[in-house]
Design an enzyme around this catalytic site. Sequence first.
Site, PDB file in Angstrom:
ATOM      1  N   CYS A 229       0.886  -1.182   0.000  1.00 19.84           N
ATOM      2  CA  CYS A 229       0.000   0.000   0.000  1.00 19.84           C
ATOM      3  C   CYS A 229       0.919   1.226   0.000  1.00 19.84           C
ATOM      4  CB  CYS A 229      -0.970  -0.035   1.175  1.00 19.84           C
ATOM      5  SG  CYS A 229      -0.197  -0.177   2.800  1.00 19.84           S
ATOM      6  N   GLN A 230       0.711   2.162   0.919  1.00 23.39           N
ATOM      7  CA  GLN A 230       1.622   3.295   1.055  1.00 23.39           C
ATOM      8  C   GLN A 230       2.763   2.978   2.017  1.00 23.39           C
ATOM      9  OE1 GLN A 230       1.558   6.230  -0.605  1.00 23.39           O
ATOM     10  NE2 GLN A 230       3.246   7.185   0.529  1.00 23.39           N
ATOM     11  N   THR A 231       2.429   2.223   3.090  1.00 18.45           N
ATOM     12  CA  THR A 231       3.427   1.948   4.134  1.00 18.45           C
ATOM     13  C   THR A 231       3.413   0.491   4.596  1.00 18.45           C
ATOM     14  OG1 THR A 231       1.900   2.477   5.948  1.00 18.45           O
ATOM     15  CG2 THR A 231       3.177   4.316   5.015  1.00 18.45           C
ATOM     16  N   HIS A 232       2.777  -0.388   3.863  1.00 16.16           N
ATOM     17  CA  HIS A 232       2.552  -1.780   4.275  1.00 16.16           C
ATOM     18  C   HIS A 232       1.822  -1.852   5.621  1.00 16.16           C
ATOM     19  CE1 HIS A 232       2.568  -6.013   4.166  1.00 16.16           C
ATOM     20  NE2 HIS A 232       3.650  -6.238   4.890  1.00 16.16           N
ATOM     21  N   HIS A 233       0.790  -1.042   5.727  1.00 10.30           N
ATOM     22  CA  HIS A 233      -0.153  -1.116   6.852  1.00 10.30           C
ATOM     23  C   HIS A 233      -1.469  -1.682   6.348  1.00 10.30           C
ATOM     24  CE1 HIS A 233      -3.470   1.507   8.832  1.00 10.30           C
ATOM     25  NE2 HIS A 233      -3.527   0.278   9.298  1.00 10.30           N
ATOM     26  N   ARG A 234      -2.085  -0.993   5.386  1.00 10.48           N
ATOM     27  CA  ARG A 234      -3.332  -1.511   4.805  1.00 10.48           C
ATOM     28  C   ARG A 234      -3.100  -2.879   4.158  1.00 10.48           C
ATOM     29  NH1 ARG A 234      -4.761   3.763   1.299  1.00 10.48           N
ATOM     30  NH2 ARG A 234      -2.488   3.955   1.389  1.00 10.48           N
ATOM     31  N   SER A 235      -1.954  -3.040   3.540  1.00  7.55           N
ATOM     32  CA  SER A 235      -1.652  -4.330   2.912  1.00  7.55           C
ATOM     33  C   SER A 235      -1.314  -5.399   3.936  1.00  7.55           C
ATOM     34  CB  SER A 235      -0.513  -4.186   1.893  1.00  7.55           C
ATOM     35  OG  SER A 235       0.634  -3.590   2.469  1.00  7.55           O
TER      36      SER A 235
END
Length: 272
Positions: A229-235
């Site tokens: 994602c943007q920061t590998h949080h949502r992903s």
Amino acid sequence: MKDWPLLIEATQLADALHEPKLLILDTSSADNYAKHHVPGAVHIAPAELQCGIKPAVGKLPSTAQLQSLFSRVGLSPEKHVIVYDDEGGGWAGRLIWTLDVIGHHNYSYLNGGLQAWLNGGHPSEEVANLPPPSEIAISIDSTPIAEIEDFISLLSNSQLAIWDARSPEEYRGEKVLAQRGGHIPGAVNLDWLELIDKENDMRLKDLRTLQLRLDQLGLSSDKTIITHCQTHHRSGLTYLLMKILGYPHIKGYHGSWGEWGNRDDTPIEVGD
């Protein structure tokens, strides 16, 4: 100790809350943890799971930082970790990915997290839990980690798929959160929020329906799939879903768009 599945419901945890080899880790906000959490749960602030260094703030913390974190929460090899958060699984999934990175694979995700627990009428507490530190030794397994150098030359490989878990606006380049907007060439966009059933206490949607959707998008289990994602949080949630669905070859791109979109040597596509 019972054999825990990867995806558990609140009633299952409630029935076994006091098993001595459980370690319950709460990745909710500090405010929510202070207000109410699963009895016995130990808090991990979401920021502790990322390095916080710009531009790719979502990259892994150092090995020393991970060592300190997991020692503090009392992790040891025999512990079965129950992970949850207050947002539908993003931070919980990021924690499960991090556990994979340090080689600890005994874990379960509490479906729906804090919301499902509270709405199910289960007990909660306010007092912070501070277990005795453990002496666990951390080593990094690179298998679940995707780095640019690993896959930038493989974007046209039919056996590789990239799952972009950001919003459609970010994917198309209309909403720009880095020096450049757009997406990795060939990446498939499925917003992480589309996996969550907001009308059912933030649980995951029906797994069979989600699997059909992924297959239709070309995100099938016979491929190596890199998610970001943007920061590998949502992903974190997309990684977790693929684990639950039994995907054998998945990786989290922890640099995510914060890295890709802020470099000048990475190819980018815009639009659909």
